[in-house]
Design a protein around this motif. Structure first.
Motif, PDB file in Angstrom:
ATOM      1  N   GLY A 123       0.827  -1.206   0.000  1.00 46.62           N
ATOM      2  CA  GLY A 123       0.000   0.000   0.000  1.00 46.62           C
ATOM      3  C   GLY A 123       0.857   1.249   0.000  1.00 46.62           C
ATOM      4  N   VAL A 124       0.240   2.355  -0.428  1.00 48.20           N
ATOM      5  CA  VAL A 124       0.914   3.648  -0.375  1.00 48.20           C
ATOM      6  C   VAL A 124      -0.099   4.682   0.098  1.00 48.20           C
ATOM      7  CG1 VAL A 124       0.501   4.194  -2.821  1.00 48.20           C
ATOM      8  CG2 VAL A 124       2.406   5.258  -1.666  1.00 48.20           C
ATOM      9  N   LYS A 154       9.385   5.949   3.958  1.00 47.18           N
ATOM     10  CA  LYS A 154       9.102   7.232   3.309  1.00 47.18           C
ATOM     11  C   LYS A 154       9.655   7.193   1.890  1.00 47.18           C
ATOM     12  CE  LYS A 154      10.129  12.161   3.763  1.00 47.18           C
ATOM     13  NZ  LYS A 154      10.724  13.205   4.596  1.00 47.18           N
ATOM     14  N   VAL A 155       8.865   7.675   0.925  1.00 50.60           N
ATOM     15  CA  VAL A 155       9.311   7.669  -0.469  1.00 50.60           C
ATOM     16  C   VAL A 155       9.209   9.080  -1.056  1.00 50.60           C
ATOM     17  CG1 VAL A 155       8.887   5.233  -0.999  1.00 50.60           C
ATOM     18  CG2 VAL A 155       6.995   6.856  -1.161  1.00 50.60           C
ATOM     19  N   ASP A 156       9.984   9.310  -2.112  1.00 45.70           N
ATOM     20  CA  ASP A 156      10.036  10.616  -2.765  1.00 45.70           C
ATOM     21  C   ASP A 156       9.187  10.558  -4.033  1.00 45.70           C
ATOM     22  OD1 ASP A 156      10.631  12.920  -4.102  1.00 45.70           O
ATOM     23  OD2 ASP A 156      12.799  12.579  -4.215  1.00 45.70           O
ATOM     24  N   SER A 157       8.119  11.349  -4.066  1.00 44.78           N
ATOM     25  CA  SER A 157       7.190  11.280  -5.198  1.00 44.78           C
ATOM     26  C   SER A 157       7.857  11.642  -6.530  1.00 44.78           C
ATOM     27  CB  SER A 157       5.971  12.178  -4.957  1.00 44.78           C
ATOM     28  OG  SER A 157       6.380  13.520  -4.840  1.00 44.78           O
ATOM     29  N   HIS A 202       3.326   9.746 -10.018  1.00 49.28           N
ATOM     30  CA  HIS A 202       2.434   8.578 -10.177  1.00 49.28           C
ATOM     31  C   HIS A 202       2.631   7.661  -8.961  1.00 49.28           C
ATOM     32  CE1 HIS A 202       1.355   9.298 -14.403  1.00 49.28           C
ATOM     33  NE2 HIS A 202       2.613   9.643 -14.602  1.00 49.28           N
ATOM     34  N   LEU A 203       1.982   7.983  -7.849  1.00 50.03           N
ATOM     35  CA  LEU A 203       2.308   7.301  -6.589  1.00 50.03           C
ATOM     36  C   LEU A 203       2.005   5.806  -6.614  1.00 50.03           C
ATOM     37  CD1 LEU A 203       1.218  10.031  -4.004  1.00 50.03           C
ATOM     38  CD2 LEU A 203       3.464   9.631  -5.029  1.00 50.03           C
ATOM     39  N   SER A 204       1.059   5.364  -7.454  1.00 50.34           N
ATOM     40  CA  SER A 204       0.766   3.933  -7.532  1.00 50.34           C
ATOM     41  C   SER A 204       1.962   3.142  -8.059  1.00 50.34           C
ATOM     42  CB  SER A 204      -0.450   3.682  -8.423  1.00 50.34           C
ATOM     43  OG  SER A 204      -0.210   4.187  -9.723  1.00 50.34           O
ATOM     44  N   TYR A 205       2.895   3.828  -8.753  1.00 57.17           N
ATOM     45  CA  TYR A 205       4.063   3.123  -9.292  1.00 57.17           C
ATOM     46  C   TYR A 205       4.951   2.547  -8.188  1.00 57.17           C
ATOM     47  CZ  TYR A 205       3.204   5.037 -14.040  1.00 57.17           C
ATOM     48  OH  TYR A 205       2.673   5.356 -15.264  1.00 57.17           O
ATOM     49  N   PHE A 206       4.826   3.094  -6.961  1.00 57.25           N
ATOM     50  CA  PHE A 206       5.587   2.514  -5.836  1.00 57.25           C
ATOM     51  C   PHE A 206       5.114   1.101  -5.494  1.00 57.25           C
ATOM     52  CE2 PHE A 206       6.460   7.093  -4.660  1.00 57.25           C
ATOM     53  CZ  PHE A 206       7.826   7.023  -4.896  1.00 57.25           C
ATOM     54  N   LEU A 207       3.937   0.720  -5.974  1.00 57.56           N
ATOM     55  CA  LEU A 207       3.434  -0.640  -5.751  1.00 57.56           C
ATOM     56  C   LEU A 207       3.758  -1.546  -6.938  1.00 57.56           C
ATOM     57  CD1 LEU A 207      -0.072   0.248  -4.287  1.00 57.56           C
ATOM     58  CD2 LEU A 207       2.067  -0.218  -3.074  1.00 57.56           C
ATOM     59  N   GLY A 208       4.259  -0.940  -8.033  1.00 52.24           N
ATOM     60  CA  GLY A 208       4.506  -1.708  -9.253  1.00 52.24           C
ATOM     61  C   GLY A 208       5.938  -1.575  -9.710  1.00 52.24           C
ATOM     62  N   LYS A 224      -7.557   2.160  -6.294  1.00 56.28           N
ATOM     63  CA  LYS A 224      -7.420   3.533  -5.805  1.00 56.28           C
ATOM     64  C   LYS A 224      -8.407   3.741  -4.668  1.00 56.28           C
ATOM     65  CE  LYS A 224      -7.522   8.340  -7.264  1.00 56.28           C
ATOM     66  NZ  LYS A 224      -7.726   9.286  -8.370  1.00 56.28           N
ATOM     67  N   ILE A 225      -7.906   4.144  -3.501  1.00 54.60           N
ATOM     68  CA  ILE A 225      -8.738   4.276  -2.310  1.00 54.60           C
ATOM     69  C   ILE A 225      -9.155   5.730  -2.083  1.00 54.60           C
ATOM     70  CG2 ILE A 225      -8.871   3.799   0.182  1.00 54.60           C
ATOM     71  CD1 ILE A 225      -8.594   1.259  -1.602  1.00 54.60           C
ATOM     72  N   SER A 226      -8.263   6.666  -2.356  1.00 56.54           N
ATOM     73  CA  SER A 226      -8.604   8.084  -2.186  1.00 56.54           C
ATOM     74  C   SER A 226      -7.685   8.923  -3.072  1.00 56.54           C
ATOM     75  CB  SER A 226      -8.463   8.521  -0.724  1.00 56.54           C
ATOM     76  OG  SER A 226      -7.094   8.521  -0.328  1.00 56.54           O
ATOM     77  N   ASP A 227      -8.061  10.203  -3.243  1.00 53.01           N
ATOM     78  CA  ASP A 227      -7.248  11.102  -4.093  1.00 53.01           C
ATOM     79  C   ASP A 227      -6.055  11.659  -3.313  1.00 53.01           C
ATOM     80  OD1 ASP A 227      -8.640  11.098  -6.554  1.00 53.01           O
ATOM     81  OD2 ASP A 227     -10.276  12.191  -5.550  1.00 53.01           O
TER      82      ASP A 227
END
Length: 347
Positions: A78-79, A116-119, A125-131, A344-347
């Protein structure tokens, strides 16, 4: 404050296909008072992945994976965003990720369990941290590098099964970038075949549902197969291994065709396939990305650069809403996704 969460409602049984009814949506109340070290996070994206099928069983069959408990909150990649923090390392507005993110709209978590990650690494594209710039990308990159023995200029042929999935779609592109002369994907629809060739630069693609895999491989891979990135196992893998060259390499990443069956992991091979592996000195080693975490930081940086420069193209299938977690998971297990399946859970 109120939040929604998804719990495991029932188990599909070791030989059963999962259904959305195995999951249940609940409303919960989160206490606003954080203890030292805790943070309140708002979930942005959750990942559904094939390995989770094993966690639906009482015995996962893997020593590194614990089972999900009945009526307990389910978790996975998750992110999200930190909304309130009592952890010195994290501040409000930080983007954080975890392998064990609860399937909740908001959650109170220990800051020490979050990364902690750097966008900027994913151009927002924050979902890319899961892919591609997360565990999936690491699995593809390190799987190819550590077990594939790809050599530039050696005119190698690579085959990827489950090629339109999260990991396979990246592995094929990495094989091509690392020097494979020919990269062939096996997947389950004409739409997926088209995406592999037109969008991701695969040499060719085979639809296993409508084509004869063995015959098509002979046609597309006249010099045999040197590297096989295996995400599926079963009869597809038998067909690929039959055409592999002497001294070639199988990267054993997953066996999704076998996950609804009560068999050990990796599942046993037929005598014929076993004999081919031995007589041709083909290596087939299980690849566990968690054994290579010392290389994670440098590899994630490389993946970030490849994605940002569009040398690796990213495919995603996105579903909206925590109430659709079970639907998204079951769809992914049946091949309903192209690329990474994200909720996608929230914006």
């Amino acid at each position: 404050m109120h939040a929604h969460r998804v719990v495991l409602n029932s188990r599909p049984g070791k030989n059963g296909e999962p259904s959305p009814g195995n999951f249940r949506l609940e409303q919960i109340t989160l206490t606003p008072d954080l203890k030292d070290g805790q943070v309140l996070v708002r979930t942005l994206y959750l990942s559904v992945d094939p390995y989770m099928r094993c966690r639906m069983n009482e015995d996962t069959g893997a020593d590194y994976l614990g089972p999900w408990e009945l009526s307990e909150c389910v978790d996975g990649g998750g992110v999200g965003l930190v909304e309130t923090s009592r952890c010195s390392a994290l501040a409000e507005g930080d983007v954080v990720t975890s392998f064990n993110w609860p399937w909740q709209t908001h959650a109170v978590m220990m800051g020490s369990s979050l990364q902690k990650v750097d966008s900027q690494m994913v151009d927002g594209h924050l979902s890319y941290f899961l892919g591609p710039v997360g565990i999936t990308g690491l699995t593809a990159l390190l799987g190819v590098r550590e077990k594939g023995h790809v050599t530039k200029g050696a005119n190698q042929t690579m085959v990827v099964s489950g090629a339109a999935g999260a990991c396979g779609s990246l592995a094929g592109q990495i094989g091509r970038l690392d020097g494979c002369a020919r990269v062939v994907g096996i997947c389950g629809s004409n739409e997926k075949c088209r995406a592999l060739v037109e969008d991701l630069g695969f040499t060719a693609a085979i639809n296993y549902r409508s084509e004869d895999v063995s015959a098509r491989l002979k046609e597309i891979c006249p010099d045999g197969i040197d590297v096989y990135f295996d995400n599926v196992g079963g009869s597809i893998s038998d067909a690929v291994i039959e055409q592999m060259n002497r001294g070639s390499h199988v990267i054993l990443c997953g066996q999704i065709s076998q996950y609804n069956k009560d068999v050990p992991y990796p599942p046993p091979l037929s005598d014929k396939t076993q004999e081919i592996l031995q007589s041709r000195s083909i290596t087939r080693e299980r690849f566990m990305v968690l054994s290579y975490m010392s290389k994670a930081e440098a590899s994630l940086f490389e993946l970030s650069q490849l994605v940002k420069s569009a040398q690796i193209k990213v495919l995603e299938t996105v579903v909206n809403g925590i109430e659709n977690m079970g639907v998204a998971f079951c769809s992914m297990m049946k091949g309903g996704n192209i690329g990474k399946q994200i909720v996608k859970i929230s914006d």
